[in-house]
Design an enzyme around this catalytic site. Sequence first.
Site, PDB file in Angstrom:
ATOM      1  N   ASP A 188       3.712   0.164  13.365  1.00 12.40           N
ATOM      2  CA  ASP A 188       4.026  -0.718  12.041  1.00 12.40           C
ATOM      3  C   ASP A 188       2.693  -1.763  11.891  1.00 12.40           C
ATOM      4  OD1 ASP A 188       6.252   0.363  11.644  1.00 12.40           O
ATOM      5  OD2 ASP A 188       7.504  -1.281  12.778  1.00 12.40           O
ATOM      6  N   GLU A 214       3.342   6.636   5.921  1.00 17.37           N
ATOM      7  CA  GLU A 214       1.972   6.377   6.136  1.00 17.37           C
ATOM      8  C   GLU A 214       1.113   6.679   4.826  1.00 17.37           C
ATOM      9  OE1 GLU A 214       1.814  10.351   8.134  1.00 17.37           O
ATOM     10  OE2 GLU A 214       3.077   8.491   7.825  1.00 17.37           O
TER      11      GLU A 214
END
Length: 314
Positions: A188, A214
Site C-alpha cells: 500500500d 497496481e
Amino acid sequence: MKVETLLLSKRSTDVKGVGPDFTLRDTAQLLLEHKLGALVVTDDDNEMIGIVSERDLVPVVASRDPLAGDQLVSDVMTTSVVSCSPEDEVAFVLRLMNDHSFRHMPVVEGKKLVGILSIRELTKAYDLLQIEANTDPLTQVSNRRPFLKTLEANFQKAVEFGQPLSVAMLDVDHFKRINDTYGHDAGDKVLQQLSRMLIREFRTIDLVGRLGGEEFALVFPETDLSGAFIACERLRKNVMQQEIKADAHKIRLTVSIGLSEIGAESVDGASMLKTADELLYMAKHRGRNQVVVAGNLEITSAAKTPHSLGVEVP
C-alpha cells in the site's frame, strides 16, 4: 450519506427557534445575532408549526411602519413547511431544496424538531461525497469511472479541435513479489508513494487514474506521442531512483508503461486505452522497466536493473 450523519458532524446540534408569540423585532435580532437565514417556529412541545426567514421580514422592513416590528411571528410565518427526516439521504434532500428553491430544511423525527440544515451545508456535504466517490481512497487519485469519463471528454475535444492526445497504461513491476515479501502494508505504501509522484509529474489527479490493483492510467491532453514519451520516460527513471520506506524496509521498484496516441483507428477514449494496455503487456514481455509506444515511432526505452525485481535496498 444520511441527514443524521451530517447532523452529527455539526459542531452544534442546537436549533435556534422561536415561539409564535415572538415579535418580529426580536426575531430579526436573533437572525442577525446568530447569522442565520431562518428560524423554526415551535410550540411548547417542541413540535414544528412553521418557519420564519429573513425573506418574511423584508416586507415588514420595507413598509417602514414603526409598529411593524411589534407584529408576531405567527402573523408572517410559513405554516406549510417541507421537512426531512434523519434517515433521508443528503442527495435527495438537496435535490428537493433545489427543486423548490428552499434555503433551509428542518429535520423532524416523530414530529419533534431535531435540527435544521441550510442549502450551503447540504451542498458542501454533497460535493465532498462526490469527491470521495470519484477518488481512490488509498492513492487519492481518480478511480476508474471518473477517469474514463475524463478520458472520453479529452478524446472528444481532441477530435473536435484536431488536437493531439496521448494515453498511457502503467503497472508496477513484480508488485505481487513486493506484497509477498514485505506484506500488504508495504504494498500500500508503494502505491501511495507512486501516486504522489504521478500527481506531481502530471499536473492534476483528473488526468491520473487507478484502474485497479497496481495499474494506473494517464491522459496527456494536447500532447503527441513524442512529448508523452518524454514525460513517461522521465517518470520511469524517477520511480527507479526512489527509495520507499515501509517499516524497517527500504524498497526500490520499477514500472512498465504502454503509450498510445489518437489516430484514424481510434474510435473513442476506451480504444486508445486498450491499445496502451496491449503495449503495456508488450513492455512486460520484453523485460519490464520500460516504455513501449504505439505506431511507427521508434522510441522504446529499456533499463533493466536488479531494481526491476522490487528488491530491498541494502
